[in-house]
Motif scaffolding. Structure first.
Motif, short mmCIF file in Angstrom:
data_model
loop_
_atom_site.label_atom_id
_atom_site.label_comp_id
_atom_site.label_asym_id
_atom_site.label_seq_id
_atom_site.Cartn_x
_atom_site.Cartn_y
_atom_site.Cartn_z
N HIS A 123 0.83 -1.21 0.00
CA HIS A 123 0.00 0.00 0.00
C HIS A 123 0.87 1.26 0.00
O HIS A 123 0.59 2.23 -0.72
N ASP A 124 1.94 1.25 0.78
CA ASP A 124 2.81 2.43 0.85
C ASP A 124 3.60 2.64 -0.42
O ASP A 124 4.04 3.78 -0.71
N LEU A 125 3.82 1.55 -1.17
CA LEU A 125 4.54 1.70 -2.44
C LEU A 125 3.68 2.36 -3.52
O LEU A 125 4.21 2.83 -4.54
N GLN A 126 2.38 2.34 -3.32
CA GLN A 126 1.48 2.86 -4.35
C GLN A 126 1.74 4.34 -4.62
O GLN A 126 1.78 4.77 -5.78
N GLU A 127 1.87 5.14 -3.54
CA GLU A 127 1.98 6.59 -3.72
C GLU A 127 3.22 6.99 -4.51
O GLU A 127 3.11 7.71 -5.52
N PRO A 128 4.44 6.62 -4.10
CA PRO A 128 5.61 7.01 -4.91
C PRO A 128 5.58 6.41 -6.31
O PRO A 128 6.05 7.04 -7.26
N MET A 130 3.42 8.52 -8.47
CA MET A 130 4.11 9.77 -8.83
C MET A 130 5.09 9.52 -9.97
O MET A 130 5.13 10.29 -10.95
N VAL A 131 5.88 8.44 -9.85
CA VAL A 131 6.83 8.13 -10.92
C VAL A 131 6.09 7.86 -12.22
O VAL A 131 6.48 8.33 -13.29
N SER A 132 5.01 7.08 -12.14
CA SER A 132 4.25 6.75 -13.34
C SER A 132 3.64 7.99 -13.97
O SER A 132 3.67 8.17 -15.20
N SER A 133 3.10 8.89 -13.13
CA SER A 133 2.46 10.10 -13.67
C SER A 133 3.47 10.99 -14.39
O SER A 133 3.21 11.48 -15.51
N TYR A 183 10.26 2.70 -21.83
CA TYR A 183 10.64 1.65 -20.87
C TYR A 183 10.25 2.05 -19.44
O TYR A 183 9.78 1.21 -18.65
N ALA A 184 10.46 3.32 -19.10
CA ALA A 184 10.12 3.77 -17.75
C ALA A 184 8.62 3.67 -17.51
O ALA A 184 8.17 3.23 -16.44
N VAL A 185 7.82 4.11 -18.51
CA VAL A 185 6.37 4.04 -18.37
C VAL A 185 5.91 2.58 -18.24
O VAL A 185 5.09 2.24 -17.39
N ASP A 186 6.46 1.72 -19.10
CA ASP A 186 6.07 0.31 -19.07
C ASP A 186 6.46 -0.34 -17.74
O ASP A 186 5.70 -1.13 -17.16
#
Length: 528
Positions: free
Chosen positions: A308-313, A316-319, A342-345
């Motif tokens: 759950h805590d990994l979701q937020e960062p 942000m990286v994905s956005s 590659y980063a998005v995928d």
């Protein structure tokens, strides 16, 4: 002639033993009516008397044997001991007795019909005795008695004695074995009588109760049960008690009581088993189970919190990587565009993996109570979900026959079979791929099959595919995180069932989910 003389002349002649003729007739009659065989031999060994008993038992009349020697009358028989006794009698006047135990020398005489089945010839006792006469010198008499009945009784007695000796030996061996078993058993065994006295039977009982058993004064006489009372009615079965030994040590015991009747009294067998070690093991197992439950709860909580805590960062990286891709697409060189892709995928795959991990952790923590689930309605919902998503053409999911109603968590069963159907479609030809669903029944369970015509699975991977993150193909070949089948197995485990696969490369795969008809205690407790 006077009247008295006339009357005297009418009387029959008197019998006078002083007359040789009268005595001879009497003795001949007595010899013929005797119930023994009588043979008289002249000094030259020839037969001079052969009575009726000998005629009936030998089958030879007197006129056939008179003047002959015994070996001429019985030419096929070795007279042996009889011949030697006759010779000593005629020469030296020596008597002899030949018992049935001396098998050589018995005459070949027929036994009575009642003994014919067991004896091929009469068992005899032969008495040889010299007879002195005034005119003919020394004669030899043979007195033959039929002792077949006595021999038969002797045989029976010997047989019974042998059987009795064997029985005594077996009983002694059995007693020794029983005594050895009693002395070497780990249980304490005591016998209590209806007067309250208790006797220890083995060394273990003496350790717990002393050499003389428990004092009589501390026991109330036991009441004998009614004759028709069953053994199981004597108590409530095996019970556990905490006893204090003579040394003052408290020992947990398992007690069992049975009874038997002897000497017109009731006796009770008391078996005491020291269960100290078992109690220690039970406490260790209970402590280990508590530690495992606490550890599993902490691990699940950690996995859920970490995911759950990994979701937020990650969001942000994905956005921001997606923002870079939209804003600067075409403004940078091709290498930069490839890096951004590659980063998005990667972030999207990480997002799906975290979502699947959260789903896996929720199977045991957030399950709903079990209720009847009609699988026909459940698969209707699955087909509808795939059509709305546009991920399968019409007719690719085929249901064969009626599906049963099972007990379970409807949302988890939906996820279970939806994952299996999705796998079947994913690893099949998009145009010709088909997934068939059918069911069968056993006395204790329902078996639901999900079969596809896809690429198949090598048998060496049939077990490992249900482990977390076990993928058989690269990320570029087929989408997925490698957690889907692990989720399926955890759902099936929670429902007290099993899952396996039958497959060969190029021949499709058939997954079998077996769910019990009766709700298990573990599943019931988890669902509450």
């Amino acid at each position: 002639m006077t009247k008295s003389q006339s009357a005297k002349g009418d009387q029959p002649p008197s019998f006078d033993l002083n007359r040789d003729s009268d005595a001879a007739d009497l003795f001949a009659a007595l010899l013929d009516t005797a119930d023994t065989g009588l043979i008289a031999l002249a000094p030259d060994g020839t037969i001079c008397h052969w009575n009726q008993w000998m005629q009936s038992r030998s089958g030879k009349d007197a006129d056939q044997v008179m003047g002959k020697a015994l070996h001429d009358v019985f030419p096929d028989t070795k007279l042996g001991r009889v011949s030697l006794a006759i010779e000593d009698c005629l020469k030296f006047g020596m008597p002899a007795v030949i018992s049935p135990s001396l098998n050589q020398g018995a005459l070949p005489l027929r036994p009575l019909p009642q003994f014919a089945a067991s004896f091929d010839r009469m068992e005899q006792s032969i008495r040889v005795h010299p007879i002195q006469t005034k005119r003919n010198g020394t004669l030899c008499s043979l007195i033959i008695r039929d002792v077949t009945l006595a021999v038969q009784r002797d045989r029976l007695l010997r047989q019974q004695a042998a059987e009795l000796a064997d029985l005594v030996t077996q009983t002694k061996r059995s007693e020794d074995r029983t005594r050895a078993i009693l002395q070497n058993t780990i249980d304490a065994i005591l016998v209590a009588s209806d007067d309250g006295s208790i006797e220890p039977l083995n060394s273990r009982a003496q350790e717990l109760c002393g050499p003389t058993g428990l004092p009589d004064s501390e026991h109330t006489p036991l009441t004998p049960p009614p004759p028709n009372r069953l053994l199981t009615d004597l108590g409530t079965g095996v019970i556990e008690v905490l006893a204090s030994t003579l040394s003052g040590r408290n020992v947990p015991l398992e007690v069992a009581i049975s009874h038997f009747s002897a000497d017109q009294r009731y006796h009770y067998i008391i078996t005491l088993r020291d269960i100290s070690q078992r109690k220690r093991h039970e406490k260790e197992i209970q402590r280990t189970m508590q530690e495992l439950e606490r550890s599993n709860a902490e691990l699940e909580q950690f996995a859920y919190a970490a995911s759950h805590d990994l979701q937020e960062p990650l969001r942000m990286v994905s956005s921001y990587t997606q923002l870079l891709a939209r804003r600067y697409e075409g403004q940078l060189d091709e290498t930069a565009d490839e890096f951004i892709h590659y980063a998005v995928d990667g972030t999207q795959r990480m997002q799906r993996m975290i979502d699947d991990l959260l789903t896996l952790s929720r199977v045991g923590r957030h399950g709903k109570p079990f209720n009847p689930v009609p699988l026909d309605n459940l698969f209707d919902a699955i087909v509808t979900n795939f059509r709305r998503a546009g991920s399968t053409p019409e007719g690719n999911i085929i249901r064969e026959g009626h599906l049963p109603t099972v007990m379970g968590d409807a949302s988890q069963l939906l996820l279970l079979f939806q994952n299996l159907v999705s796998n079947g479609l994913k690893y099949s030809d998009p145009k010709n791929g088909q997934v068939r669903i059918f069911a069968s029944e056993t006395p204790d369970s329902y078996r639901i099959f999900v079969a596809d015509n896809g690429i198949g699975i090598d048998p060496q991977y049939h077990e490992t595919i249900f482990e977390i993150f076990k993928r058989l193909h690269g990320y570029g070949d087929y989408a997925g995180t490698g957690i889907g089948l692990a989720i399926c197995k955890k759902i099936v485990d929670r429902h007290g069932g099993g899952i396996d696969v039958t497959s060969k490369p190029g021949q499709g795969s058939t997954f079998c989910v077996e769910l019990p008809k009766e709700l298990s205690i573990v599943a019931a407790s988890e669902s509450m």
